[in-house]
Design a protein around this motif. Structure first.
Motif, mmCIF file in Angstrom:
data_model
loop_
_atom_site.group_PDB
_atom_site.id
_atom_site.type_symbol
_atom_site.label_atom_id
_atom_site.label_comp_id
_atom_site.label_asym_id
_atom_site.label_seq_id
_atom_site.Cartn_x
_atom_site.Cartn_y
_atom_site.Cartn_z
ATOM 1 N N GLU A 135 56.554 55.576 34.723
ATOM 2 C CA GLU A 135 55.379 56.232 35.313
ATOM 3 C C GLU A 135 55.175 55.880 36.781
ATOM 4 N N GLU A 136 55.445 54.632 37.153
ATOM 5 C CA GLU A 136 55.128 54.202 38.521
ATOM 6 C C GLU A 136 56.333 54.194 39.442
ATOM 7 N N ASN A 137 57.529 54.032 38.894
ATOM 8 C CA ASN A 137 58.710 53.914 39.753
ATOM 9 C C ASN A 137 59.697 55.074 39.593
ATOM 10 N N GLY A 150 54.588 65.721 29.045
ATOM 11 C CA GLY A 150 54.933 64.820 30.147
ATOM 12 C C GLY A 150 54.308 63.442 30.032
ATOM 13 N N GLU A 151 53.526 63.192 28.989
ATOM 14 C CA GLU A 151 52.822 61.909 28.836
ATOM 15 C C GLU A 151 53.648 60.943 27.984
ATOM 16 N N PHE A 154 58.336 49.028 16.600
ATOM 17 C CA PHE A 154 57.375 49.479 17.609
ATOM 18 C C PHE A 154 58.014 50.560 18.478
ATOM 19 N N HIS A 155 57.208 51.580 18.830
ATOM 20 C CA HIS A 155 57.712 52.731 19.567
ATOM 21 C C HIS A 155 56.862 53.007 20.800
ATOM 22 N N ILE A 156 57.483 53.708 21.751
ATOM 23 C CA ILE A 156 56.746 54.527 22.715
ATOM 24 C C ILE A 156 57.374 55.911 22.660
ATOM 25 N N ILE A 157 56.535 56.931 22.836
ATOM 26 C CA ILE A 157 56.975 58.327 22.752
ATOM 27 C C ILE A 157 56.760 59.004 24.092
ATOM 28 N N TYR A 158 57.737 59.807 24.497
ATOM 29 C CA TYR A 158 57.597 60.682 25.671
ATOM 30 C C TYR A 158 57.598 62.115 25.171
ATOM 31 N N LEU A 159 56.489 62.827 25.376
ATOM 32 C CA LEU A 159 56.406 64.229 24.966
ATOM 33 C C LEU A 159 57.011 65.092 26.070
ATOM 34 N N ARG A 214 60.999 62.385 22.877
ATOM 35 C CA ARG A 214 61.947 61.277 22.933
ATOM 36 C C ARG A 214 61.179 60.004 22.594
ATOM 37 N N HIS A 215 61.879 59.028 22.060
ATOM 38 C CA HIS A 215 61.190 57.769 21.778
ATOM 39 C C HIS A 215 62.132 56.594 22.005
ATOM 40 N N ILE A 216 61.542 55.442 22.178
ATOM 41 C CA ILE A 216 62.279 54.185 22.247
ATOM 42 C C ILE A 216 61.743 53.300 21.124
#
Length: 468
Positions: free
Chosen positions: A223-225, A273-274, A285-290, A301-303
Motif C-alpha cells: 500500500e505505501e511502497n 483494489g483493497e 492467517f491470511h490477507i486478501i487482495y480483491l 489473491r491471498h497470502i
C-alpha cells in the motif's frame, strides 16, 4: 488401467469450429505407430459434432498421451476411443447450447498448472512440449490447451447437469438388487471400522502475533511502497495450491460460495483494489487482495502464513497422547470415551473417534480401496488393538499425533441387502444415472448435426453416431 477407465479418461481433445457439411476425404493407407497396426487413415477431418470438428490427429494425440501416462490399451479398440471422444464433443456442444458458464479464471489456472507439471517432468524442455503439440510458440500452445480444458470443463458440467437431480427411492434399490442374477451378485472385500484419537500441538499466542505482524508488513509494503502483492504471494505464501499463480484463487461467486465462511466474509466486504487486515481460518492467517469485481464474481489473491510450532508444544502433545494410550491399554477408559474427552479432531471426537469413509459416507472402509497412507497405518492392527503413536499431518496441521484402533472387521462376503444397503444404493443410483445418460445421448444425437467420415463409418458404436 482397465477399458472403462481408459474411456473415461479420454476427455482432452483439440478443438475447432465449423457449421458447414464436410465432404468425405479420400483415405490413405498409413502405419499407426501408436498401436503398431496398418490401417486406413482419413487425412484431416474424422467427424463433425454440432459446432465441433474432430480431427484424425486429435485421436492420435489422445492415444499417445494415454500411453505416455502408462494406460494399458490392450483390448481397447480405436473405434471405442473415437466413440468416447465423440461423446465429449457432444456434451461440450450441448453445454454451449444450454449457455453453461465457463469459469475462465479456473481454466487458465489449470493450463498454468498443467504446463508447469509437464515441464517439471521434462527438465523444463519447452521446445519438446511445443514439438509434441506441433506448435511454434508457447502462446499458441496455451491457447490450444485453454480450448482443450474449456471444452472438457463444459463436457463435465453438462454431464453433471444431466444426472444432478436424479434420486433413487428405497423401493428402487430393492428392485435393483432383486433383479441381479444370483451368480452376478457382487462380492464386497474385507471392511474395517476404524477409530482414532488426535492430539494437535497448541500454537502459542506469540507465534500467532508474529505471523500477524509479518502479514501487516506485506500489506504496508504494497500500500505505501507500491510493492507487488502477486510477487509477495509467489515468494512467501504457504498455500501450495495458489502461490505459483501469485496467490490467485478460483473466482469466488456470492451465489455459489466455496471458501470457508471466515474467508468469504472478509472477501465479500472488500472494495476493489483493497487489501484486508490479517484474519484467521483453520488453515492459518491470511490477507486478501480483491483484484476485480464482476457482478456476483470476485477475483481475489491471498497470502497464507501458518504460525510456527515450538518444540515444547510438539513434545507436550506427544506426551499427552502417549498418556491417553496408556490409560486405554490399562483399562482405565474406553477408546470411545477417551476420544470424546481428549481428541482435538472435531469431525470424529463426538462419534467416539469413529472415522467416516468420505466416499461412502458410512463407517466402513474396504481394505483394498483404502488410501495407501491409511492402509499402512492399520493393515497390521487386530480388532481392538491400539496402534503405537503415529505422527501425521493434513492440510491444516503440519504436525499432529494420533492413535488408531479397529472397532469392527467384516470379511469378504457376498452383498447382503440389509448389511450393505448403502453400497447397493450407490450401485443402483449409478445404474439409474447411466440409463439417464443413455436416454439423453440418444435424444441429443438425433437432434444434433453429426457427420462421421472415412474408416469410422464402419465402427460398431454403442451409440447411434451414424444415425442408422
Amino acid at each position: 488401467m482397465n477399458k472403462a477407465l481408459v474411456l473415461v479418461c479420454l476427455f482432452c481433445f483439440n478443438l475447432s469450429f465449423a457449421q458447414e457439411i464436410i465432404e468425405d476425404e479420400k483415405p490413405k493407407v498409413e502405419k499407426d505407430t501408436i498401436l503398431n497396426k496398418t490401417r486406413i487413415k482419413a487425412d484431416g477431418v474424422a467427424a463433425v459434432v454440432g459446432e465441433f470438428i474432430v480431427l484424425e490427429s486429435d485421436l492420435d494425440r489422445e492415444i499417445a498421451q494415454l500411453k505416455a501416462q502408462g494406460a494399458d490399451l490392450e483390448g481397447v479398440t480405436r473405434c471405442e476411443l473415437f466413440g468416447s471422444l465423440l461423446e465429449s464433443k457432444l456434451y461440450a456442444h450441448q453445454a454451449i447450447q444450454d449457455s453453461i458458464i465457463v469459469n475462465e479464471l479456473y481454466i487458465q489456472s489449470l493450463v498454468d498448472q498443467q504446463i508447469e507439471g509437464i515441464l517439471a517432468q521434462t527438465n523444463g524442455d519447452m521446445n519438446g512440449l511445443l514439438n509434441f503439440y506441433k506448435k511454434d510458440s508457447e502462446e499458441a500452445l496455451r491457447e490450444e490447451m485453454y480450448e482443450i480444458n474449456k471444452n472438457a470443463y463444459l463436457a463435465k458440467e453438462m454431464q453433471d447437469k444431466v444426472i444432478r437431480d436424479i434420486e433413487i427411492t428405497p423401493e428402487e434399490v430393492r428392485t435393483f438388487f432383486n433383479e441381479i442374477p444370483e451368480e452376478e451378485i457382487p462380492t464386497f472385500g474385507t471392511e474395517l471400522k476404524l477409530a482414532q484419537i488426535v492430539v494437535i500441538p497448541e500454537v502459542t499466542e506469540e507465534a500467532k502475533q508474529a505471523v500477524i505482524d509479518r502479514l501487516n508488513g506485506f500489506k504496508k509494503d504494497v500500500e505505501e511502497n507500491g510493492a507487488s502483492f502477486t510477487t509477495k504471494a509467489l515468494f512467501y505464501s504457504e498455500d501450495s495450491g495458489s502461490k505459483n499463480n501469485g496467490g490467485l484463487l478460483p473466482t469466488m461467486n456470492r451465489k455459489r460460495p466455496r471458501m470457508v465462511k471466515e474467508f468469504r466474509d472478509v472477501a465479500f466486504n472488500l472494495q476493489e483494489g483493497e487489501i484486508s487486515e490479517p484474519f484467521e481460518t483453520d488453515f492459518g492467517f491470511h490477507i486478501i487482495y480483491l483484484e476485480k469485481v464482476r457482478g456476483q464474481e470476485y477475483e481475489v489473491r491471498h497470502i497464507l502464513l501458518r504460525p510456527e510450532l515450538t518444540e515444547d508444544a510438539i513434545q507436550k502433545a506427544k506426551d499427552e497422547i502417549e498418556n491417553v494410550r496408556e490409560k486405554i491399554i490399562n483399562g482405565l477408559v474406553t477408546f470411545a470415551d477417551a476420544a470424546r474427552e481428549f481428541s482435538d479432531e472435531k469431525e470424529t471426537k463426538f462419534e467416539g473417534g469413529q472415522l467416516t469413509n468420505p466416499t461412502t459416507q458410512d463407517f466402513n472402509f474396504e481394505l483394498t480401496r483404502m488410501e495407501p497412507e491409511l492402509y499402512s497405518q492399520v493393515q497390521d492392527l487386530k480388532d481392538d488393538e491400539i496402534s503405537p503413536v503415529i505422527q501425521d499431518e493434513d492440510r491444516i496441521n503440519r504436525i499432529k499425533f494420533k492413535i488408531m484402533t479397529v472397532t469392527d472387521r467384516i470379511d469378504d462376503h457376498k452383498a447382503d441387502f440389509a448389511r450393505d444397503y448403502l453400497k447397493i444404493k450407490d450401485l443402483a443410483l449409478q445404474d439409474k444415472q447411466v440409463k439417464a445418460i443413455e436416454v439423453w445421448q440418444r435424444e441429443t444425437i438425433q437432434n444434433t448435426y453429426i457427420k462421421i467420415n472415412g474408416e469410422y463409418r464402419s465402427c460398431d458404436f454403442q451409440s447411434n453416431w451414424l444415425k442408422e
